[in-house]
Design a protein around this motif. Structure first.
Motif, PDB file in Angstrom:
ATOM      1  N   ILE A 106       1.289  -1.375   0.075  1.00  0.00           N
ATOM      2  CA  ILE A 106       0.048  -0.062   0.032  1.00  0.00           C
ATOM      3  C   ILE A 106       0.656   1.072   0.086  1.00  0.00           C
ATOM      4  CG2 ILE A 106      -1.784   1.331   1.256  1.00  0.00           C
ATOM      5  CD1 ILE A 106      -1.896  -1.541   2.525  1.00  0.00           C
ATOM      6  N   LEU A 107       0.474   2.130  -1.204  1.00  0.00           N
ATOM      7  CA  LEU A 107       1.326   2.982  -1.038  1.00  0.00           C
ATOM      8  C   LEU A 107       0.463   4.609  -0.656  1.00  0.00           C
ATOM      9  CD1 LEU A 107       3.877   4.989  -1.824  1.00  0.00           C
ATOM     10  CD2 LEU A 107       2.494   5.250  -4.593  1.00  0.00           C
ATOM     11  N   LYS A 108       1.500   5.594   0.278  1.00  0.00           N
ATOM     12  CA  LYS A 108       0.340   6.470  -0.305  1.00  0.00           C
ATOM     13  C   LYS A 108       1.621   7.486  -1.158  1.00  0.00           C
ATOM     14  CE  LYS A 108       1.545  10.827   1.647  1.00  0.00           C
ATOM     15  NZ  LYS A 108       1.204  11.869   1.362  1.00  0.00           N
ATOM     16  N   VAL A 109       0.511   7.992  -1.876  1.00  0.00           N
ATOM     17  CA  VAL A 109       1.412   8.312  -2.835  1.00  0.00           C
ATOM     18  C   VAL A 109       1.631  10.503  -2.364  1.00  0.00           C
ATOM     19  CG1 VAL A 109       0.303   9.699  -5.325  1.00  0.00           C
ATOM     20  CG2 VAL A 109      -0.847   7.618  -4.615  1.00  0.00           C
ATOM     21  N   GLY A 110       3.067  10.309  -3.066  1.00  0.00           N
ATOM     22  CA  GLY A 110       3.883  11.739  -2.696  1.00  0.00           C
ATOM     23  C   GLY A 110       2.829  13.457  -3.382  1.00  0.00           C
ATOM     24  N   HIS A 111       3.070  13.625  -2.153  1.00  0.00           N
ATOM     25  CA  HIS A 111       2.342  15.166  -2.945  1.00  0.00           C
ATOM     26  C   HIS A 111       1.159  15.568  -3.517  1.00  0.00           C
ATOM     27  CE1 HIS A 111       3.736  19.403  -4.401  1.00  0.00           C
ATOM     28  NE2 HIS A 111       3.241  19.502  -2.940  1.00  0.00           N
ATOM     29  N   HIS A 112       0.587  14.300  -2.678  1.00  0.00           N
ATOM     30  CA  HIS A 112      -0.934  14.479  -2.680  1.00  0.00           C
ATOM     31  C   HIS A 112      -1.524  14.844  -4.289  1.00  0.00           C
ATOM     32  CE1 HIS A 112      -0.973  16.478   1.350  1.00  0.00           C
ATOM     33  NE2 HIS A 112       0.304  17.589   0.567  1.00  0.00           N
ATOM     34  N   GLY A 113      -0.806  13.897  -4.592  1.00  0.00           N
ATOM     35  CA  GLY A 113      -1.235  13.145  -6.264  1.00  0.00           C
ATOM     36  C   GLY A 113      -0.641  13.998  -7.652  1.00  0.00           C
ATOM     37  N   SER A 114       0.056  15.166  -7.024  1.00  0.00           N
ATOM     38  CA  SER A 114       0.323  16.635  -8.105  1.00  0.00           C
ATOM     39  C   SER A 114       1.327  15.717  -8.483  1.00  0.00           C
ATOM     40  CB  SER A 114       1.841  16.935  -6.661  1.00  0.00           C
ATOM     41  OG  SER A 114       3.083  16.726  -7.755  1.00  0.00           O
ATOM     42  N   SER A 115       1.484  16.509 -10.242  1.00  0.00           N
ATOM     43  CA  SER A 115       1.943  16.667 -11.576  1.00  0.00           C
ATOM     44  C   SER A 115       3.581  16.015 -10.971  1.00  0.00           C
ATOM     45  CB  SER A 115       2.250  16.483 -12.634  1.00  0.00           C
ATOM     46  OG  SER A 115       2.361  17.675 -12.133  1.00  0.00           O
ATOM     47  N   THR A 116       4.036  16.110  -9.861  1.00  0.00           N
ATOM     48  CA  THR A 116       5.340  15.900 -10.053  1.00  0.00           C
ATOM     49  C   THR A 116       6.128  14.783  -9.137  1.00  0.00           C
ATOM     50  OG1 THR A 116       4.691  17.449  -8.248  1.00  0.00           O
ATOM     51  CG2 THR A 116       6.040  18.340  -9.822  1.00  0.00           C
ATOM     52  N   SER A 117       4.777  14.361  -8.647  1.00  0.00           N
ATOM     53  CA  SER A 117       5.521  12.857  -7.841  1.00  0.00           C
ATOM     54  C   SER A 117       4.866  11.622  -9.108  1.00  0.00           C
ATOM     55  CB  SER A 117       5.052  12.927  -6.633  1.00  0.00           C
ATOM     56  OG  SER A 117       5.624  14.380  -6.360  1.00  0.00           O
ATOM     57  N   GLY A 118       5.033  10.323  -7.986  1.00  0.00           N
ATOM     58  CA  GLY A 118       4.835   9.145  -8.868  1.00  0.00           C
ATOM     59  C   GLY A 118       4.763   9.022  -9.847  1.00  0.00           C
TER      60      GLY A 118
END
Ligand SMILES: [Zn+2]
Length: 298
Positions: free
Chosen positions: A221-233
Motif C-alpha cells: 500500500i502506497l501513500k502517494v507522494g505530494h497529494h497526487g501532484s503531477s511532480t510525484s509518482g
C-alpha cells in the motif's frame, strides 16, 4: 441436613460458574476496537484533514502519528485531536513529521498539548515560519525526545512490526523544485506479508534518489507522494514500489488541483486500486499480516 448443605453448595458452585462466565463476556467492545481494528492486528488510518497529511498507525500495542494535518484557523478543536480522541488514544508512542510544511506540521501544537508523546522523529529540515519555531519551542518545553531520522534509522515497535526510515540519506538533496518536499522522511512499515510506504511529499527528484539508492521499498500500500501532484509518482517509481493499493490524501476542490489527472492515469495504467480522502473521507486499512481490508468513511 447433609443433603441441604450439598444442595446449597451446588447452588453456590453454579452461581460461581455463572458469574465467572459473565466476567469473561465483554459488555461492550473495548475502546481500541472502536475504529475497526482487529484485536491482534494492525490498522492504518489515513485521516481526512482536507488538504494535508495525518496518518495514524495502530499496532497491537502502540499508536504512531505521521504528520498532523494543517493549521486550523478558528477556535474549534483540531480535527486530528478529535480523531485521536475518538479512537481512544491517550498516548502517542511516536510522532513522525515528514517535513515542516504547514499542511503536515500544522496540527502539532494542539496534538502535543492534548497527548503525552514518547518520541518525535523529524527530518531535521528547518524553516523560518512561526509555526516551525513554536514547534521546536514546545518540544523543548515538554522535553519530548527528538530524533532526526535518516535512511537506516529504525523505530522500536511491538514485536512483529517493523518501521524503517528509507530516506533522506545523510546528505540532503539541494536545488530541487522543493528541497523540503524532496527530503521528506520516507517510512516503510511491515507487518507480516503486508507493507506500507509513506513518502511524505517527495517529488520526482526524491523518488529517483530512492531508486538509485536501491534496497527494498516494494510495498502493498502506497501513500502517494505530494497529494497526487503531477511532480510525484513517476512511472519508474510506481513500477519499483509495485503497490496493489494507493491512497491519495488531498482536500475537496483544493487550490492545487490535486490529484493531477496524469498521476491518476499512471496509477490506472499500473492497475493500482486508488482511494482518495477528498472523495471517500478517512480511509482505514486493517490487516492481520496476511490479508488486508480497506474501510472508507463515505
Ligand atoms: Zn503537503
Amino acid at each position: 441436613v447433609k443433603s441441604r448443605i450439598a444442595v446449597l453448595l451446588a447452588v453456590v458452585f453454579v452461581l460461581c460458574l455463572f458469574m465467572a462466565g459473565c466476567g469473561r463476556t465483554p459488555v461492550s467492545p473495548p475502546a481500541r476496537e472502536a475504529g475497526g481494528m482487529a484485536a491482534a492486528g494492525l490498522a492504518v488510518h489515513y485521516i481526512d484533514v482536507g488538504q494535508g497529511d495525518a496518518i495514524l498507525i495502530r499496532t497491537p500495542q502502540q499508536a504512531i502519528l505521521i504528520d498532523s494535518g494543517d493549521v486550523v484557523q478558528d477556535k474549534r478543536e483540531h480535527p486530528v485531536v478529535t480523531y485521536l480522541k475518538n479512537q481512544g488514544i491517550t498516548t502517542l508512542d511516536a510522532i513522525i513529521i515528514t517535513h515542516p510544511h504547514a499542511d503536515h506540521l500544522g496540527g502539532i501544537q494542539p496534538v502535543l498539548a492534548a497527548f503525552p508523546v514518547k518520541r518525535i522523529y523529524d527530518s531535521g529540515q528547518t524553516t523560518t515560519t512561526r509555526l516551525y519555531k513554536q514547534y521546536l519551542l514546545q518540544v523543548k518545553q515538554l522535553k519530548v525526545p527528538f530524533t532526526v531520522a535518516r535512511a537506516g534509522t529504525q523505530a522500536a515497535l511491538d514485536d512483529g512490526v517493523k518501521l524503517d526510515f528509507l530516506s533522506p540519506p545523510g546528505s540532503l538533496l539541494t536545488d530541487t523544485a522543493s528541497d523540503l518536499n524532496n527530503n521528506s522522511l520516507v517510512v516503510r512499515l511491515v507487518y507480516g506479508d503486508i507493507s506500507f510506504l509513506f513518502v511524505g511529499d517527495i517529488e520526482k527528484e526524491g523518488e529517483s534518489r530512492l531508486l538509485k539508492q536501491g534496497g527494498s521499498f516494494k510495498s502493498t500500500i502506497l501513500k502517494v507522494g505530494h497529494h497526487g501532484s503531477s511532480t510525484s509518482g513517476t512511472a519508474a517509481f510506481l513500477k519499483a514500489v509495485a503497490p496493489e493499493t494507493a491512497i491519495i490524501m488531498c482536500g475537496v476542490d483544493n487550490d492545487y488541483h490535486h490529484p493531477h489527472p496524469g498521476t491518476l492515469k499512471k496509477l490506472e495504467r499500473a492497475q493500482v486500486k486508488v482511494y482518495r480522502t477528498d472523495l471517500q473521507g478517512s480511509i482505514i486499512v486493517m490487516t492481520d499480516g496476511r490479508q488486508y481490508t480497506v474501510k472508507v468513511e463515505k
